[in-house]
Write a protein that holds these residues in place. Structure first.
Motif, PDB file in Angstrom:
ATOM      1  N   SER A   1      21.518  45.242  58.159  1.00 28.66           N
ATOM      2  CA  SER A   1      22.793  45.535  58.133  1.00 28.66           C
ATOM      3  C   SER A   1      23.679  45.090  56.805  1.00 28.66           C
ATOM      4  N   VAL A   2      23.175  44.098  56.404  1.00 28.10           N
ATOM      5  CA  VAL A   2      23.862  43.326  55.072  1.00 28.10           C
ATOM      6  C   VAL A   2      23.697  44.234  53.851  1.00 28.10           C
ATOM      7  N   SER A   3      22.481  44.917  53.706  1.00 34.32           N
ATOM      8  CA  SER A   3      22.434  45.953  52.624  1.00 34.32           C
ATOM      9  C   SER A   3      23.396  47.170  52.910  1.00 34.32           C
ATOM     10  N   TYR A   4      23.340  47.699  54.323  1.00 24.45           N
ATOM     11  CA  TYR A   4      24.111  49.189  54.115  1.00 24.45           C
ATOM     12  C   TYR A   4      24.998  49.129  55.172  1.00 24.45           C
ATOM     13  N   ASN A   5      25.524  48.008  56.084  1.00 22.36           N
ATOM     14  CA  ASN A   5      26.512  48.087  57.129  1.00 22.36           C
ATOM     15  C   ASN A   5      26.596  49.274  57.774  1.00 22.36           C
ATOM     16  N   HIS A   6      25.323  49.705  58.245  1.00 20.50           N
ATOM     17  CA  HIS A   6      25.318  51.057  58.855  1.00 20.50           C
ATOM     18  C   HIS A   6      24.963  51.035  60.428  1.00 20.50           C
ATOM     19  N   LEU A   7      24.645  49.903  61.155  1.00 22.38           N
ATOM     20  CA  LEU A   7      24.284  49.976  62.242  1.00 22.38           C
ATOM     21  C   LEU A   7      25.803  49.628  63.152  1.00 22.38           C
ATOM     22  N   ILE A   8      26.004  50.686  63.950  1.00 29.94           N
ATOM     23  CA  ILE A   8      27.182  50.749  64.855  1.00 29.94           C
ATOM     24  C   ILE A   8      26.979  50.726  66.373  1.00 29.94           C
ATOM     25  N   GLY A   9      27.843  49.639  66.894  1.00 31.26           N
ATOM     26  CA  GLY A   9      27.689  49.391  68.268  1.00 31.26           C
ATOM     27  C   GLY A   9      28.663  50.084  68.899  1.00 31.26           C
ATOM     28  N   ARG A  10      28.601  50.296  70.505  1.00 28.92           N
ATOM     29  CA  ARG A  10      29.596  50.997  71.247  1.00 28.92           C
ATOM     30  C   ARG A  10      29.792  49.885  72.263  1.00 28.92           C
ATOM     31  N   LYS A  11      31.162  49.565  72.619  1.00 34.25           N
ATOM     32  CA  LYS A  11      31.518  48.775  73.461  1.00 34.25           C
ATOM     33  C   LYS A  11      31.218  49.098  74.792  1.00 34.25           C
ATOM     34  N   CYS A  12      30.615  48.128  75.765  1.00 32.15           N
ATOM     35  CA  CYS A  12      30.252  48.291  77.233  1.00 32.15           C
ATOM     36  C   CYS A  12      30.914  47.472  78.125  1.00 32.15           C
ATOM     37  N   SER A  13      31.504  48.221  79.247  1.00 31.30           N
ATOM     38  CA  SER A  13      32.151  47.497  80.091  1.00 31.30           C
ATOM     39  C   SER A  13      31.352  46.478  80.866  1.00 31.30           C
ATOM     40  N   ASN A  14      29.933  46.535  81.166  1.00 31.87           N
ATOM     41  CA  ASN A  14      28.905  45.903  81.939  1.00 31.87           C
ATOM     42  C   ASN A  14      27.859  45.972  81.719  1.00 31.87           C
ATOM     43  N   ASP A  15      26.988  45.311  82.227  1.00 29.81           N
ATOM     44  CA  ASP A  15      25.498  45.219  81.512  1.00 29.81           C
ATOM     45  C   ASP A  15      24.702  46.171  82.096  1.00 29.81           C
ATOM     46  N   ILE A  16      24.994  47.044  83.378  1.00 28.98           N
ATOM     47  CA  ILE A  16      24.686  48.310  83.822  1.00 28.98           C
ATOM     48  C   ILE A  16      24.557  49.492  82.490  1.00 28.98           C
ATOM     49  N   GLN A  17      25.751  49.321  82.005  1.00 28.76           N
ATOM     50  CA  GLN A  17      26.123  50.693  80.868  1.00 28.76           C
ATOM     51  C   GLN A  17      25.273  50.157  79.394  1.00 28.76           C
ATOM     52  N   ILE A  18      24.979  48.636  79.373  1.00 30.28           N
ATOM     53  CA  ILE A  18      23.963  48.453  78.238  1.00 30.28           C
ATOM     54  C   ILE A  18      22.548  48.988  78.503  1.00 30.28           C
ATOM     55  N   THR A  19      22.018  48.579  79.654  1.00 33.83           N
ATOM     56  CA  THR A  19      20.738  49.108  80.192  1.00 33.83           C
ATOM     57  C   THR A  19      20.648  50.581  80.088  1.00 33.83           C
ATOM     58  N   LEU A  20      21.559  51.277  80.656  1.00 29.98           N
ATOM     59  CA  LEU A  20      21.468  52.608  80.812  1.00 29.98           C
ATOM     60  C   LEU A  20      21.857  53.525  79.589  1.00 29.98           C
ATOM     61  N   ASN A  21      22.345  52.935  78.534  1.00 25.73           N
ATOM     62  CA  ASN A  21      22.869  53.409  77.294  1.00 25.73           C
ATOM     63  C   ASN A  21      23.974  54.384  77.516  1.00 25.73           C
ATOM     64  N   SER A  22      25.053  53.891  78.368  1.00 26.59           N
ATOM     65  CA  SER A  22      26.292  54.540  78.720  1.00 26.59           C
ATOM     66  C   SER A  22      27.518  54.019  78.628  1.00 26.59           C
ATOM     67  N   CYS A  23      27.539  53.149  77.589  1.00 32.08           N
ATOM     68  CA  CYS A  23      28.630  52.574  76.765  1.00 32.08           C
ATOM     69  C   CYS A  23      29.415  53.531  76.178  1.00 32.08           C
ATOM     70  N   ARG A  24      30.807  53.573  76.631  1.00 32.83           N
ATOM     71  CA  ARG A  24      31.883  54.486  76.183  1.00 32.83           C
ATOM     72  C   ARG A  24      33.116  53.798  75.397  1.00 32.83           C
TER      73      ARG A  24
END
Length: 326
Positions: free
Chosen positions: A274-297
């Motif tokens: 990420s230091v080299s390319y700054n290309h890894l982008i996260g999406r904000k999650c409302s809760n831990d279930i969304q993190i686990t299910l990959n359903s962050c919106r």
């Protein structure tokens, strides 16, 4: 009806998996934890602390400077030795990053070279590798006990460095992996949270769940956690520690990894990329279930990178591939 019950069961299962680590993790007394040698080592979480080793342990810290003028041949900086700093290539006009390795590691461990090269290949930076091997090679419980002491020593060194060179705390970024993540948190605390940024790379989990000395959001103006091997009994501490916390690929296991060591180490590999390319982008999650299910919106936010002016809050999931640069 059967489908509804099945979905309910899956939802409950994920809920149980995603509860905060403070409520879910009980590490066994005897377990294995990885060293910088890439091998799992037996540890006893109720083992005896070597109190004698801890006497003056922060004085054993070694600080090695790398810049574009000396990208591979480090210069040793010594606290209370102003000439060691004035005669080095340290430039207070440039940003400074300090890298702290984990357990059973030293200045030659892979994390240091990879992150160092990512910075120096990108631009002028003072890269300081902290070698705290004298404590890091001790048994795990002794290392845990000594981490706050060594962290305070790092903080005192940074204060001295700033005093000698006139560098600004706003240009300093501490990066720590595993036990080193908690170490840099204590360094930031010693400096009353004045540093620009701390990045905690899969901070160690065993003996840190209820430990008040673990890294937290008050340790710098911006604290970021990157969790790659959390979960129920992961090697890393799986709950938020900073202003922003990332859980790549769910935060417990990583693509192409077949071992916990791989999952754990992926944190510093992702950060270097990420230091080299700054290309890894996260999406904000409302809760831990969304993190686990990959359903962050929620909104997006870059993971890692070398930005000393980042500001944000919340939990994010970032999806990556299994091969560098991910």
């Amino acid at each position: 009806m059967k489908l509804t019950l099945a979905l309910l069961f899956v939802s409950l299962a994920y809920t149980a998996y995603a509860v905060p680590i403070e409520e879910s993790v009980t590490y066994p007394r005897h377990m294995q934890f990885p060293g910088g040698d890439g091998v799992m080592h037996d540890i006893d979480l109720d083992g005896e602390v070597d109190e004698e080793l801890l006497i003056g342990i922060a004085e054993r810290n070694v600080y090695i400077l790398f810049t574009r003028l000396n990208p591979t041949a480090g210069q040793t900086l010594v606290i209370n030795d102003a000439d060691s700093i004035r005669n080095s290539n340290f430039n207070p006009a440039h940003n400074t990053v300090v890298i702290s390795h984990g357990w059973l590691s030293n200045q030659n461990t892979g994390i240091n070279g990879l992150i160092r090269d990512a910075y120096l290949n990108k631009g002028d930076t003072n890269v300081i590798v902290l070698d705290w091997r004298r404590l890091a090679i001790s048994n795990y419980v002794t290392a845990v006990r000594g981490v706050p002491i060594v962290g305070v020593g790092l903080g005192q060194f940074i204060r001295y460095l700033v005093g000698v060179t006139g560098a600004s705390y706003d240009t300093i970024h501490l990066v720590g992996f595993s036990l080193g993540a908690h170490l840099v948190g204590n360094a930031g605390r010693e400096l009353e949270g004045r540093l620009a940024r701390i990045t905690a790379l899969d901070p160690a989990g065993p003996l840190w769940v209820f430990n008040s000395n673990r890294v937290n959001s008050k340790d710098a103006k911006y604290v970021e956690g990157i969790h790659t091997n959390g979960g129920l009994i992961g090697l890393g501490y799986g709950s938020p520690v900073g202003h922003v916390d990332f859980f790549p690929n769910g935060g417990s296991s990583q693509p192409s990894c077949l071992t916990p060591i791989c999952d754990h180490n992926r944190a510093w590999e992702l950060f270097a990329a990420s230091v080299s390319y700054n290309h890894l982008i996260g999406r904000k999650c409302s809760n831990d279930i969304q993190i686990t299910l990959n359903s962050c919106r929620g909104g997006t936010f870059p993971m890692g990178n070398d930005d000393l002016h980042k500001q944000g809050s919340g939990k994010y999931r970032a999806n990556t591939s299994g091969k560098y640069p991910f």
